[in-house]
Enzyme design. Sequence first.
Site, PDB file in Angstrom:
ATOM      1  N   GLU A  23      49.376  -1.204  40.639  1.00 49.48           N
ATOM      2  CA  GLU A  23      49.658  -1.264  39.202  1.00 49.48           C
ATOM      3  C   GLU A  23      49.193   0.011  38.509  1.00 49.48           C
ATOM      4  O   GLU A  23      49.862   0.529  37.617  1.00 49.48           O
ATOM      5  CB  GLU A  23      48.955  -2.465  38.563  1.00 49.48           C
ATOM      6  CG  GLU A  23      49.495  -3.797  39.006  1.00 49.48           C
ATOM      7  CD  GLU A  23      48.738  -4.937  38.363  1.00 49.48           C
ATOM      8  OE1 GLU A  23      49.340  -5.628  37.525  1.00 49.48           O
ATOM      9  OE2 GLU A  23      47.535  -5.133  38.694  1.00 49.48           O
ATOM     10  N   LYS A 100      53.160  -9.020  29.884  1.00 50.76           N
ATOM     11  CA  LYS A 100      53.192  -8.286  31.151  1.00 50.76           C
ATOM     12  C   LYS A 100      54.249  -8.961  32.048  1.00 50.76           C
ATOM     13  O   LYS A 100      53.930  -9.705  32.963  1.00 50.76           O
ATOM     14  CB  LYS A 100      51.805  -8.311  31.801  1.00 50.76           C
ATOM     15  CG  LYS A 100      51.657  -7.398  32.995  1.00 50.76           C
ATOM     16  CD  LYS A 100      50.209  -7.397  33.472  1.00 50.76           C
ATOM     17  CE  LYS A 100      50.024  -6.491  34.668  1.00 50.76           C
ATOM     18  NZ  LYS A 100      48.625  -6.464  35.122  1.00 50.76           N
TER      19      LYS A 100
END
Length: 121
Positions: A23, A100
């Site tokens: 990420e 997200k």
Amino acid sequence: MSADRIVLRGLRARGRHGVLAAERELGQEFIVDATLFLDTGPAAAGDDLTRTVDYGELAQALVKVVEGEPVELIETLAERLAEVCLGSEIVESVEVSVHKPAAPIPLPFDDVVVTIERSRP
């Protein structure tokens, strides 16, 4: 708290937030919703932008935070975004949601959202 509000919904920016190394490395899109509670009466009475929040400037400041220094938790990101919103002294309180949609969850899902509310002390 004032009943007046300015809402900025669906602001998109790419950031490198998350716990996983991938990420941080690859980054992903985050979506921000911000609701600012304030008295818009003085701005409306004088048709005066300086007596309210310029949502264009606010959007740019929020994107800077999302694109800026990575954090592990979207809770931390939401806190930083709320601080930006409360940077204008006329804002009494704020509700910030951080979406997200590409979170690393190995199951079908639509979105992950953290929503916080913060007020001026």
